[in-house]
Write a protein that holds these residues in place. Structure first.
Motif, PDB file in Angstrom:
ATOM      1  N   LEU A 114       0.842  -1.194   0.000  1.00 46.46           N
ATOM      2  CA  LEU A 114       0.000   0.000   0.000  1.00 46.46           C
ATOM      3  C   LEU A 114       0.874   1.239   0.000  1.00 46.46           C
ATOM      4  N   VAL A 115       0.597   2.140  -0.927  1.00 48.25           N
ATOM      5  CA  VAL A 115       1.191   3.476  -0.901  1.00 48.25           C
ATOM      6  C   VAL A 115       0.088   4.431  -0.489  1.00 48.25           C
ATOM      7  N   VAL A 116       0.217   5.045   0.674  1.00 43.02           N
ATOM      8  CA  VAL A 116      -0.808   5.937   1.193  1.00 43.02           C
ATOM      9  C   VAL A 116      -0.242   7.351   1.244  1.00 43.02           C
ATOM     10  N   THR A 117      -0.977   8.297   0.673  1.00 43.58           N
ATOM     11  CA  THR A 117      -0.483   9.669   0.559  1.00 43.58           C
ATOM     12  C   THR A 117      -1.473  10.641   1.182  1.00 43.58           C
ATOM     13  N   ASN A 118      -1.002  11.847   1.429  1.00 45.73           N
ATOM     14  CA  ASN A 118      -1.870  12.885   1.971  1.00 45.73           C
ATOM     15  C   ASN A 118      -1.285  14.256   1.675  1.00 45.73           C
ATOM     16  N   GLY A 119      -2.104  15.281   1.857  1.00 42.30           N
ATOM     17  CA  GLY A 119      -1.638  16.655   1.917  1.00 42.30           C
ATOM     18  C   GLY A 119      -1.627  17.065   3.375  1.00 42.30           C
ATOM     19  N   CYS A 120      -0.611  17.792   3.815  1.00 39.97           N
ATOM     20  CA  CYS A 120      -0.499  18.047   5.250  1.00 39.97           C
ATOM     21  C   CYS A 120       0.167  19.390   5.525  1.00 39.97           C
ATOM     22  N   GLY A 121       0.135  19.777   6.786  1.00 41.05           N
ATOM     23  CA  GLY A 121       0.878  20.934   7.245  1.00 41.05           C
ATOM     24  C   GLY A 121       2.242  20.503   7.734  1.00 41.05           C
ATOM     25  N   GLY A 122       3.242  21.333   7.508  1.00 41.25           N
ATOM     26  CA  GLY A 122       4.594  20.991   7.909  1.00 41.25           C
ATOM     27  C   GLY A 122       5.082  21.826   9.078  1.00 41.25           C
ATOM     28  N   PRO A 129       5.857  24.520   0.798  1.00 39.02           N
ATOM     29  CA  PRO A 129       4.730  23.938   0.066  1.00 39.02           C
ATOM     30  C   PRO A 129       5.206  23.255  -1.209  1.00 39.02           C
ATOM     31  N   GLY A 130       4.695  22.021  -1.414  1.00 38.84           N
ATOM     32  CA  GLY A 130       5.093  21.243  -2.578  1.00 38.84           C
ATOM     33  C   GLY A 130       6.190  20.240  -2.308  1.00 38.84           C
ATOM     34  N   LEU A 203       4.781  16.531  10.821  1.00 44.69           N
ATOM     35  CA  LEU A 203       3.730  16.755   9.828  1.00 44.69           C
ATOM     36  C   LEU A 203       2.386  16.601  10.521  1.00 44.69           C
ATOM     37  N   VAL A 204       1.404  17.437  10.174  1.00 47.53           N
ATOM     38  CA  VAL A 204       0.087  17.324  10.799  1.00 47.53           C
ATOM     39  C   VAL A 204      -0.982  17.262   9.719  1.00 47.53           C
ATOM     40  N   GLY A 205      -1.986  16.406   9.951  1.00 46.73           N
ATOM     41  CA  GLY A 205      -3.058  16.261   8.980  1.00 46.73           C
ATOM     42  C   GLY A 205      -4.243  15.524   9.570  1.00 46.73           C
ATOM     43  N   MET A 206      -5.146  15.073   8.689  1.00 49.52           N
ATOM     44  CA  MET A 206      -6.432  14.528   9.124  1.00 49.52           C
ATOM     45  C   MET A 206      -6.738  13.169   8.496  1.00 49.52           C
ATOM     46  N   GLY A 224       4.281   5.401   3.224  1.00 48.66           N
ATOM     47  CA  GLY A 224       3.502   6.626   3.430  1.00 48.66           C
ATOM     48  C   GLY A 224       4.266   7.833   2.931  1.00 48.66           C
ATOM     49  N   ILE A 225       3.571   8.713   2.200  1.00 56.87           N
ATOM     50  CA  ILE A 225       4.197   9.933   1.692  1.00 56.87           C
ATOM     51  C   ILE A 225       3.258  11.109   1.918  1.00 56.87           C
ATOM     52  N   SER A 226       3.748  12.126   2.588  1.00 56.38           N
ATOM     53  CA  SER A 226       2.992  13.363   2.788  1.00 56.38           C
ATOM     54  C   SER A 226       3.472  14.424   1.805  1.00 56.38           C
ATOM     55  N   LEU A 227       2.535  15.192   1.287  1.00 53.53           N
ATOM     56  CA  LEU A 227       2.874  16.376   0.507  1.00 53.53           C
ATOM     57  C   LEU A 227       2.640  17.575   1.409  1.00 53.53           C
ATOM     58  N   VAL A 228       3.710  18.276   1.753  1.00 57.62           N
ATOM     59  CA  VAL A 228       3.555  19.481   2.561  1.00 57.62           C
ATOM     60  C   VAL A 228       2.901  20.545   1.679  1.00 57.62           C
ATOM     61  N   THR A 229       1.678  20.917   2.029  1.00 59.43           N
ATOM     62  CA  THR A 229       0.946  21.897   1.228  1.00 59.43           C
ATOM     63  C   THR A 229       0.988  23.294   1.841  1.00 59.43           C
TER      64      THR A 229
END
Length: 267
Positions: A114-122, A129-130, A203-206, A224-229
Motif C-alpha cells: 500500500l502506498v498511502v499519501t496525503n496533503g499536510c501541514g509541515g 509547500p510542494g 507533519l500534521v493532517g487529518m 507513506g508519503i505526505s505532501l507538505v501543502t
C-alpha cells in the motif's frame, strides 16, 4: 456503509473491483490524498476506471481536491495497481470502517503493498509547500482505531523501512518525518501544532493513520508519503485555507508525477 461485517463487505467490493476492471487481482494499491490525484497518470498503462461509488460500501468523496474514481494500471514491472483517487476521512462521521474500507478492499483483492499519501501541514520551515516527505512513523491522536476486540497488531514498523529505501532510489532528496493525525475537520491551533512538535511530530493532517493500522492488520507493507501543502498554524505567516492545499498540489504535480511513476517502476 451498511450493517454488514466490514471485512465481508470489503470482500464483496473486491469481487466487484476485479470483475468490473477485468483484472485477475490487485498487486499494489495507492490511496491518493489532497493534491495527489492528478499525478497518477505516470504509474503505467491505464487498464480501466470506474466511480468508487459504484462499488459496495464506498461513497463519493466529499472533499475538494479528491477524485472519486478507482483506476487500474499495469505498472512497468507487469503488476496491477489499483489507484483510489479519493478517500473517506474520519471527520465525515461515517465511522472507522468506512475510513479503511478502501484498504481492506485492496487487501481482499490480493494487494500486498500500500502506498498511502496525503496533503499536510509541515512543522519544518525548510519543507516548503510542494515538498513530498516520507512518513517514518505516526501519532494517532484521533482516539479511534479500525481494530475491534483483542486484535493486537504490532506497529513497530508501521511504515516499511525497505520501501522508504526503495523510494529514495527514485528520489534521493526525500526527507522523512513523523506524521500526526488530528481528528479535524478544523485545522490545528498553533498550540496543538506546538504540542505535536513536542511529541515528536513533523507533519500534521487529518488522514492516513487509521488506514495504515488497517493495512498492517491485513498484512500489507506500507509506504507513506505526505505532501507538505502549507506550513502549519503558528508557523505559517498567513491563515490556513483549503484552496492553498489544492494550489500546492497543482504546483507540485510535475514532481509528484515523476515520483509516482518512479515508484511504480520499483515496487
Amino acid at each position: 456503509m451498511t450493517t454488514e461485517d466490514p471485512k465481508q463487505l470489503a470482500g464483496h467490493a473486491a469481487e466487484a473491483l476485479v470483475r468490473e476492471l477485468a483484472v485477475d487481482k490487485i498487486d499494489l494499491a495507492l490511496v491518493l490524498g489532497s493534491g495527489w490525484s492528478a499525478a497518477a497518470d505516470e504509474i503505467g498503462e491505464l487498464l480501466g476506471e470506474l466511480p468508487l461509488s459504484e462499488l459496495p460500501g464506498f461513497s463519493a468523496p466529499v472533499v475538494a481536491g479528491h477524485g472519486g474514481a478507482l483506476r487500474a494500471y499495469r505498472t512497468p514491472l507487469g503488476k496491477t495497481a489499483a489507484v483510489f483517487t479519493g478517500r473517506t476521512h474520519y471527520y465525515e462521521g461515517r465511522g472507522t470502517a468506512a475510513v479503511v474500507h478502501g484498504v481492506r478492499t485492496a487487501a481482499a483483492a490480493g494487494a500486498t503493498t500500500l502506498v498511502v499519501t496525503n496533503g499536510c501541514g509541515g512543522l519544518n520551515p525548510d519543507w516548503g509547500p510542494g515538498t513530498p516527505v516520507l512518513i517514518r512513523d505516526h501519532l494517532n491522536l484521533t482516539g479511534a482505531t479500525p481494530l475491534e476486540g483483542p486484535t493486537f497488531i504490532d506497529l513497530t514498523e508501521a511504515y516499511s523501512k525497505r520501501l522508504r529505501e526503495l523510494a529514495r532510489t527514485v528520489d534521493p532528496t526525500l526527507a522523512e518525518g513523523v506524521y500526526v493525525q488530528f481528528r479535524g475537520p478544523q485545522y490545528e491551533t498553533p498550540a496543538e501544532v506546538r504540542m505535536a512538535g513536542i511529541l515528536g511530530g513533523d507533519l500534521v493532517g487529518m488522514s492516513t493513520t487509521l488506514e495504515t493500522i488497517a493495512a498492517r492488520e491485513a498484512g500489507l507493507e506500507v509506504l507513506g508519503i505526505s505532501l507538505v501543502t502549507n506550513l502549519a498554524a503558528g508557523i505559517s505567516p498567513t491563515p490556513l485555507e483549503h484552496a492553498e492545499v489544492i494550489a500546492a498540489g497543482r504546483a507540485a504535480e510535475p514532481r509528484l508525477r515523476s515520483l509516482l511513476g518512479g515508484l511504480a517502476a520499483v515496487l
